[in-house]
Write a protein that holds these residues in place. Structure first.
Motif, short mmCIF file in Angstrom:
data_model
loop_
_atom_site.label_atom_id
_atom_site.label_comp_id
_atom_site.label_asym_id
_atom_site.label_seq_id
_atom_site.Cartn_x
_atom_site.Cartn_y
_atom_site.Cartn_z
N PHE A 11 75.95 18.58 -4.37
CA PHE A 11 75.65 20.00 -4.56
C PHE A 11 75.50 20.69 -3.20
O PHE A 11 75.07 20.08 -2.23
CB PHE A 11 74.38 20.17 -5.39
N ASP A 12 75.83 21.97 -3.20
CA ASP A 12 75.76 22.74 -1.96
C ASP A 12 74.34 23.16 -1.62
O ASP A 12 74.04 23.42 -0.46
CB ASP A 12 76.66 23.98 -2.08
N ALA A 13 73.47 23.24 -2.63
CA ALA A 13 72.09 23.68 -2.41
C ALA A 13 71.23 23.24 -3.58
O ALA A 13 71.74 22.91 -4.66
CB ALA A 13 72.03 25.20 -2.26
N GLN A 14 69.93 23.25 -3.36
CA GLN A 14 69.00 22.89 -4.43
C GLN A 14 68.96 23.94 -5.52
O GLN A 14 68.54 23.66 -6.66
CB GLN A 14 67.58 22.72 -3.84
N THR A 15 69.39 25.14 -5.21
CA THR A 15 69.22 26.28 -6.12
C THR A 15 70.45 26.58 -6.97
O THR A 15 70.53 27.67 -7.54
CB THR A 15 68.85 27.52 -5.30
N VAL A 16 71.40 25.66 -7.06
CA VAL A 16 72.56 25.92 -7.89
C VAL A 16 72.13 26.14 -9.33
O VAL A 16 71.06 25.70 -9.76
CB VAL A 16 73.58 24.77 -7.81
N SER A 17 72.95 26.82 -10.10
CA SER A 17 72.59 27.17 -11.46
C SER A 17 72.60 25.95 -12.38
O SER A 17 73.27 24.95 -12.11
CB SER A 17 73.56 28.22 -12.01
N ASP A 18 71.88 26.06 -13.50
CA ASP A 18 71.91 25.01 -14.51
C ASP A 18 73.33 24.81 -15.02
O ASP A 18 73.75 23.67 -15.30
CB ASP A 18 70.99 25.36 -15.67
N ARG A 19 74.07 25.89 -15.15
CA ARG A 19 75.45 25.80 -15.64
C ARG A 19 76.30 24.96 -14.70
O ARG A 19 77.10 24.13 -15.14
CB ARG A 19 76.06 27.19 -15.79
N THR A 20 76.13 25.16 -13.39
CA THR A 20 76.88 24.37 -12.42
C THR A 20 76.53 22.89 -12.55
O THR A 20 77.42 22.02 -12.52
CB THR A 20 76.58 24.86 -10.99
N ILE A 21 75.25 22.59 -12.71
CA ILE A 21 74.83 21.19 -12.86
C ILE A 21 75.50 20.57 -14.08
O ILE A 21 76.07 19.46 -14.00
CB ILE A 21 73.30 21.11 -12.99
#
Length: 373
Positions: free
Chosen positions: A57-67
């Motif tokens: 992941f690019d950051a800890q704050t990526v969206s739930d949808r991205t996960i």
């Protein structure tokens, strides 16, 4: 004969805000498609596992949808995936990894190494020695404990880490996390799978950076690949095969135009690029009015053909020839204005004069075309 796919630096959730909205969305989508490509290649090459060496992941704050989309994309390969956190997605007490677990988004065959240690893949006969980052920057070699890790007899020892091999990478490497250049030999590793350098790079016969599977920067560093690694038996030199995975090709050109042949060669190079090209072009020097017209038409065609084309022309001076001026049929006051703008550009870069001359030349051409109809 254990075989696995080595990949890293997916950077999922990365935004491409400097591009047009349509282009940025396509570049984001290509990164999800890259994961599906990795799964397909793992199947086609009969791999026992897929190892992901950090920065999923690019950051800890990526969206739930991205996960959720990331782990949905892995479902094409039902064998084990082993993932470690990198500097962008470090295994903090609360992280993107713990959020993925809470969401119930992680398939059973995907293994997170959130703490240092060994993951033994019994069915595949592989031992994965993991050095996850638990903070963004470290100043000690997290792979040093590999030397003390015990593994089952007959299992190849595969190191999985994210960081900078000391003294062998350029200064612009993302993280400060150091890795000893002789780690594979010192820790009796059959192979050391690394992430953090976004291009494919061999350090020694047992140590490789796979690079990111989908390019995301204007760097000529062999990005857009995955590695298939064959280990015939413990102690044997692995066979490493590089496979292309990237959809888009990124090109950054800095060109100086001085004569007509320079422009012709530039346009020929553009014509050889595929439709998947992402091009950042900066032009300097000078071009005639006729050359400017040819250039603008070619750029217009290329913009429609390529995934993305951005061209910076502020450093490109208009240098009308006598033939250019005559072709404009600019007489009287208009002719004087053209000549004045021409003179203002000589010896100094005057963006206003350049733009005004280009606009006036375009208007005069349109007038001539209308008169000929």
């Amino acid at each position: 004969m254990p075989k696995f796919l080595h990949t890293a630096d997916w950077q999922m959730g990365r935004a491409f805000t400097r591009f047009e909205t349509e282009d940025g969305a396509a570049l984001v989508e290509a990164r999800f498609e890259a994961i599906e490509t990795l799964a397909r290649l793992a199947n086609e090459h009969h791999c026992d596992a897929v190892l992901v060496a950090g920065d999923v992941f690019d950051a800890q704050t990526v969206s739930d949808r991205t996960i959720r989309r990331v782990f949905n994309a892995t479902k094409g390969f039902v064998g084990p995936w082993v993932m470690i956190p990198g500097n962008h997605d470090a295994a903090l007490a609360e992280s993107v990894w713990t959020r993925a677990q809470r969401l119930g988004a992680v398939p059973e065959n995907v293994h997170f190494a959130l703490q240092p240690g060994v993951i033994n893949l019994e069915a595949q006969g592989l031992s994965i020695l993991c050095a996850p980052l638990t903070q963004r920057h470290t100043y000690g070699d997290l792979t040093e404990p590999f030397s003390g890790y015990e593994t089952p007899e007959g299992f190849p020892r595969i190191g999985l880490a994210h960081g900078s091999v000391q003294g062998l990478l350029p200064d612009e490497i993302d993280s400060t996390n150091p890795i000893a250049p002789n780690r594979a030999e010192a820790s009796r590793l059959d192979y050391l799978a690394l992430g953090d350098w976004h291009g494919t790079k061999q350090i020694d016969e047992r140590t490789w950076y796979s690079g990111t599977p989908e390019p995301e920067r204007f760097r000529n560093n062999e990005a857009g690949n995955a590695l298939i690694v064959d280990v015939s038996e413990p102690g044997a030199t692995p066979t490493v095969t590089q496979l292309p995975t990237g959809r888009y090709q990124w090109h950054q050109w800095r060109e100086t135009l001085a004569v007509q042949s320079d422009l012709e060669q530039l346009l020929e190079r553009l014509n050889t690029l595929p439709e998947s090209a992402v091009v950042d072009l900066r032009l300097e020097g000078s071009v005639t009015l006729a050359g400017e017209e040819t250039l603008l038409k070619a750029l217009s065609v290329a913009e429609a053909r390529f995934r993305s084309l951005r061209c910076e022309r502020s450093g490109l001076q208009l240098a009308p020839t006598d033939e250019d001026i005559a072709a404009l049929k600019a007489d009287g006051y208009v002719g004087e204005v053209v000549e004045s703008l021409r003179e203002r550009q000589e010896g100094v870069q005057d963006d206003t004069a350049r733009d005004a001359l280009a606009i006036l030349a375009g208007l005069l051409r349109e007038r001539e075309q209308e008169a000929g109809q």
